[in-house]
Design an enzyme around this catalytic site. Structure first.
Site, PDB file in Angstrom:
ATOM      1  N   LYS A   1       0.838  -1.212   0.000  1.00 18.20           N
ATOM      2  CA  LYS A   1       0.000   0.000   0.000  1.00 18.20           C
ATOM      3  C   LYS A   1       0.869   1.256   0.000  1.00 18.20           C
ATOM      4  O   LYS A   1       0.680   2.145  -0.826  1.00 18.20           O
ATOM      5  CB  LYS A   1      -0.935   0.004   1.225  1.00 18.20           C
ATOM      6  CG  LYS A   1      -1.845  -1.228   1.295  1.00 18.20           C
ATOM      7  CD  LYS A   1      -2.808  -1.175   2.472  1.00 18.20           C
ATOM      8  CE  LYS A   1      -2.156  -1.269   3.834  1.00 18.20           C
ATOM      9  NZ  LYS A   1      -1.433  -2.537   4.091  1.00 18.20           N
TER      10      LYS A   1
ATOM     11  N   ARG B   1      -9.821  -0.183   8.953  1.00 20.80           N
ATOM     12  CA  ARG B   1      -9.367  -1.559   9.153  1.00 20.80           C
ATOM     13  C   ARG B   1     -10.400  -2.404   9.880  1.00 20.80           C
ATOM     14  O   ARG B   1     -10.139  -3.582  10.143  1.00 20.80           O
ATOM     15  CB  ARG B   1      -8.098  -1.552  10.000  1.00 20.80           C
ATOM     16  CG  ARG B   1      -6.790  -1.682   9.235  1.00 20.80           C
ATOM     17  CD  ARG B   1      -5.692  -1.430  10.237  1.00 20.80           C
ATOM     18  NE  ARG B   1      -4.451  -2.094  10.002  1.00 20.80           N
ATOM     19  CZ  ARG B   1      -3.383  -1.528   9.446  1.00 20.80           C
ATOM     20  NH1 ARG B   1      -3.439  -0.318   8.979  1.00 20.80           N
ATOM     21  NH2 ARG B   1      -2.262  -2.204   9.358  1.00 20.80           N
TER      22      ARG B   1
ATOM     23  N   ARG C   1      11.653  -5.340   4.825  1.00 24.02           N
ATOM     24  CA  ARG C   1      11.300  -3.922   4.598  1.00 24.02           C
ATOM     25  C   ARG C   1      12.202  -2.962   5.361  1.00 24.02           C
ATOM     26  O   ARG C   1      12.520  -3.172   6.516  1.00 24.02           O
ATOM     27  CB  ARG C   1       9.846  -3.702   5.031  1.00 24.02           C
ATOM     28  CG  ARG C   1       9.459  -2.218   5.127  1.00 24.02           C
ATOM     29  CD  ARG C   1       7.971  -1.994   5.121  1.00 24.02           C
ATOM     30  NE  ARG C   1       7.260  -2.558   6.252  1.00 24.02           N
ATOM     31  CZ  ARG C   1       5.938  -2.529   6.378  1.00 24.02           C
ATOM     32  NH1 ARG C   1       5.189  -1.992   5.423  1.00 24.02           N
ATOM     33  NH2 ARG C   1       5.371  -3.051   7.438  1.00 24.02           N
TER      34      ARG C   1
ATOM     35  N   ARG D   1      11.241  -1.136  11.170  1.00 21.18           N
ATOM     36  CA  ARG D   1      10.228  -1.085  12.220  1.00 21.18           C
ATOM     37  C   ARG D   1      10.388  -2.238  13.194  1.00 21.18           C
ATOM     38  O   ARG D   1      10.604  -3.374  12.781  1.00 21.18           O
ATOM     39  CB  ARG D   1       8.825  -1.115  11.598  1.00 21.18           C
ATOM     40  CG  ARG D   1       8.408   0.242  11.062  1.00 21.18           C
ATOM     41  CD  ARG D   1       7.199   0.170  10.177  1.00 21.18           C
ATOM     42  NE  ARG D   1       6.095  -0.606  10.721  1.00 21.18           N
ATOM     43  CZ  ARG D   1       4.952  -0.802  10.095  1.00 21.18           C
ATOM     44  NH1 ARG D   1       4.756  -0.272   8.889  1.00 21.18           N
ATOM     45  NH2 ARG D   1       4.007  -1.512  10.641  1.00 21.18           N
TER      46      ARG D   1
ATOM     47  N   ARG E   1      -0.166  -9.780  13.280  1.00 19.85           N
ATOM     48  CA  ARG E   1      -0.802  -8.761  12.444  1.00 19.85           C
ATOM     49  C   ARG E   1      -1.655  -9.393  11.344  1.00 19.85           C
ATOM     50  O   ARG E   1      -2.725  -8.897  11.004  1.00 19.85           O
ATOM     51  CB  ARG E   1       0.267  -7.841  11.860  1.00 19.85           C
ATOM     52  CG  ARG E   1       0.806  -6.870  12.912  1.00 19.85           C
ATOM     53  CD  ARG E   1       2.183  -6.346  12.599  1.00 19.85           C
ATOM     54  NE  ARG E   1       2.238  -5.550  11.397  1.00 19.85           N
ATOM     55  CZ  ARG E   1       3.380  -5.225  10.778  1.00 19.85           C
ATOM     56  NH1 ARG E   1       4.535  -5.627  11.267  1.00 19.85           N
ATOM     57  NH2 ARG E   1       3.354  -4.493   9.699  1.00 19.85           N
TER      58      ARG E   1
HETATM   59  P1  ADP Z   1       2.148  -1.829   3.234  1.00 23.37           P
HETATM   60  O1  ADP Z   1       2.151  -0.328   3.168  1.00 23.37           O
HETATM   61  O2  ADP Z   1       0.948  -2.439   2.569  1.00 23.37           O
HETATM   62  O3  ADP Z   1       2.355  -2.348   4.626  1.00 23.37           O
HETATM   63  P2  ADP Z   1       4.739  -1.634   1.862  1.00 23.37           P
HETATM   64  O4  ADP Z   1       4.435  -0.742   0.716  1.00 23.37           O
HETATM   65  O5  ADP Z   1       5.470  -1.043   2.999  1.00 23.37           O
HETATM   66  O6  ADP Z   1       3.381  -2.350   2.379  1.00 23.37           O
HETATM   67  O7  ADP Z   1       5.547  -2.895   1.289  1.00 23.37           O
HETATM   68  C1  ADP Z   1       6.043  -3.910   2.152  1.00 23.37           C
HETATM   69  C2  ADP Z   1       7.418  -4.393   1.658  1.00 23.37           C
HETATM   70  O8  ADP Z   1       7.250  -5.115   0.443  1.00 23.37           O
HETATM   71  C3  ADP Z   1       8.402  -3.264   1.355  1.00 23.37           C
HETATM   72  O9  ADP Z   1       9.688  -3.673   1.728  1.00 23.37           O
HETATM   73  C4  ADP Z   1       8.286  -3.087  -0.166  1.00 23.37           C
HETATM   74  O10 ADP Z   1       9.515  -2.625  -0.747  1.00 23.37           O
HETATM   75  C5  ADP Z   1       7.974  -4.495  -0.629  1.00 23.37           C
HETATM   76  N1  ADP Z   1       7.068  -4.548  -1.792  1.00 23.37           N
HETATM   77  C6  ADP Z   1       6.013  -3.737  -2.064  1.00 23.37           C
HETATM   78  N2  ADP Z   1       5.391  -4.109  -3.207  1.00 23.37           N
HETATM   79  C7  ADP Z   1       6.066  -5.202  -3.656  1.00 23.37           C
HETATM   80  C8  ADP Z   1       5.927  -6.056  -4.818  1.00 23.37           C
HETATM   81  N3  ADP Z   1       4.935  -5.876  -5.726  1.00 23.37           N
HETATM   82  N4  ADP Z   1       6.812  -7.074  -4.961  1.00 23.37           N
HETATM   83  C9  ADP Z   1       7.802  -7.274  -4.048  1.00 23.37           C
HETATM   84  N5  ADP Z   1       7.988  -6.510  -2.951  1.00 23.37           N
HETATM   85  C10 ADP Z   1       7.135  -5.478  -2.762  1.00 23.37           C
HETATM   86  P1  ADP Z   2       1.114  -2.352   8.009  1.00 24.81           P
HETATM   87  O1  ADP Z   2       0.431  -1.868   6.781  1.00 24.81           O
HETATM   88  O2  ADP Z   2       2.492  -2.847   7.770  1.00 24.81           O
HETATM   89  O3  ADP Z   2       0.273  -3.260   8.861  1.00 24.81           O
HETATM   90  P2  ADP Z   2       0.626   0.153   9.420  1.00 24.81           P
HETATM   91  O4  ADP Z   2       1.716   1.140   9.443  1.00 24.81           O
HETATM   92  O5  ADP Z   2      -0.555   0.417   8.580  1.00 24.81           O
HETATM   93  O6  ADP Z   2       1.341  -1.198   9.030  1.00 24.81           O
HETATM   94  O7  ADP Z   2       0.115  -0.121  10.902  1.00 24.81           O
HETATM   95  C1  ADP Z   2       1.004  -0.393  11.959  1.00 24.81           C
HETATM   96  C2  ADP Z   2       0.216  -0.640  13.243  1.00 24.81           C
HETATM   97  O8  ADP Z   2      -0.505   0.552  13.580  1.00 24.81           O
HETATM   98  C3  ADP Z   2      -0.841  -1.732  13.153  1.00 24.81           C
HETATM   99  O9  ADP Z   2      -0.312  -3.008  13.430  1.00 24.81           O
HETATM  100  C4  ADP Z   2      -1.841  -1.272  14.226  1.00 24.81           C
HETATM  101  O10 ADP Z   2      -1.362  -1.575  15.534  1.00 24.81           O
HETATM  102  C5  ADP Z   2      -1.803   0.245  14.085  1.00 24.81           C
HETATM  103  N1  ADP Z   2      -2.816   0.763  13.121  1.00 24.81           N
HETATM  104  C6  ADP Z   2      -2.567   1.448  11.967  1.00 24.81           C
HETATM  105  N2  ADP Z   2      -3.713   1.792  11.374  1.00 24.81           N
HETATM  106  C7  ADP Z   2      -4.720   1.313  12.143  1.00 24.81           C
HETATM  107  C8  ADP Z   2      -6.143   1.319  12.044  1.00 24.81           C
HETATM  108  N3  ADP Z   2      -6.781   1.909  11.006  1.00 24.81           N
HETATM  109  N4  ADP Z   2      -6.848   0.704  13.030  1.00 24.81           N
HETATM  110  C9  ADP Z   2      -6.233   0.118  14.086  1.00 24.81           C
HETATM  111  N5  ADP Z   2      -4.912   0.069  14.229  1.00 24.81           N
HETATM  112  C10 ADP Z   2      -4.138   0.657  13.279  1.00 24.81           C
END
Ligand code: ADP
Ligand code: ADP
Ligand code: ZN
Length: 211
Positions: free
Chosen positions: A15, A90, A124, A158, A169
């Site tokens: 995302k 979420r 990541r 992180r 998660r």
């Molecule tokens: P989110 O915001 O949904 O938690 P991220 O954008 O941070 O996810 O992506 C999670 C990890 O996966 C990052 O290290 C990113 O570089 C990698 N990543 C994102 N999209 C892809 C893809 N299409 N193929 C392989 N790795 C990806």
């Molecule tokens: P990722 O996409 O890798 O799960 P985020 O950065 O979106 O990571 O979220 C990290 C943490 O922040 C989640 O595991 C949760 O604890 C909290 N969080 C983020 N967004 C929300 C939400 N909309 N509702 C509840 N908890 C949230």
């Protein structure tokens, strides 16, 4: 307020990686509740103190906390053209609250299987200066140790990006978040994207939705 877009999907689906492209195409600012919460934890605010334990454990922060945060965010002047929500809503109660305060025109759901999620999250890292998202294998810096987009040389990982916390998660995602897909599908807003492709391929698929 103009309509907003929701980027939906499990942790690590990509995302944040895809958000920049959507911001460029639509002009809607990105609103990541995860980034907002991490900033609050770093600043040691009351919100941060409340959220910290949940985030470290890989559990969702309570709905009323998140809804309060979004209510404040949409009051800012740059929200008038709509926002790009990343990682929000979420839960169904969060989506219901959003429905009452801001119109949503599209929900882009990125699908990635669980084993790839673990691989993605464990590799990541992000640029400490500009937030650009990288991966040890899938998205390395072009020059090792130097951020492609800002030239910075400090990077962050992180604490909750460990294999153990990722599993918690993912469980939270399957139990509390994935039911939202059907909820948005019933409203005709859901657009599914297969995220098990390269970053550029997924980006192309998303761009096609925005035309
Ligand atoms: P989110 O915001 O949904 O938690 P991220 O954008 O941070 O996810 O992506 C999670 C990890 O996966 C990052 O290290 C990113 O570089 C990698 N990543 C994102 N999209 C892809 C893809 N299409 N193929 C392989 N790795 C990806
Ligand atoms: P990722 O996409 O890798 O799960 P985020 O950065 O979106 O990571 O979220 C990290 C943490 O922040 C989640 O595991 C949760 O604890 C909290 N969080 C983020 N967004 C929300 C939400 N909309 N509702 C509840 N908890 C949230
Ligand atoms: Zn950078």
């Amino acid at each position: 307020m103009d309509s907003s877009i929701v980027l939906f999907g499990p942790p690590g689906a990509g995302k944040g990686t895809q958000a920049g492209r959507i911001v460029q195409a639509t002009g809607k600012p990105q609103v990541s509740t995860g980034d907002m919460l991490r900033a609050a934890v770093d600043e040691g605010t009351e919100l941060g103190r409340t959220a910290k334990g949940y985030m470290e454990a890989g559990e969702l922060v309570p709905d009323e906390v998140i809804i309060g945060l979004i209510e404040e965010r949409i009051k800012l002047p740059d929200a008038s053209g709509g926002l790009l929500f990343d990682g929000f809503p979420r839960t169904v109660p969060q989506a219901e609250a959003l429905q009452n305060i801001a119109p949503v025109s599209m929900v882009i759901a990125i699908h990635v299987d669980d084993e790839s999620i673990v691989e993605r999250i464990c590799g990541r890292f992000t640029c400490a200066s500009c937030g650009e998202v990288y991966h040890d294998l899938f998205r390395p810096c072009k020059v090792e140790g130097v951020c492609d987009s800002c030239g910075g040389s400090e990077f962050k990982r992180r604490a909750d990006d460990s294999e153990e916390t990722v599993r918690t998660r993912l469980t939270a995602y399957h139990n509390q978040t994935s039911p939202l897909e059907a909820w948005y599908e019933n409203q005709g807003l859901l657009r599914r994207i297969d995220g098990n492709h390269t970053i550029d391929q997924v980006g192309e698929a998303i761009s096609n939705l925005l035309i």
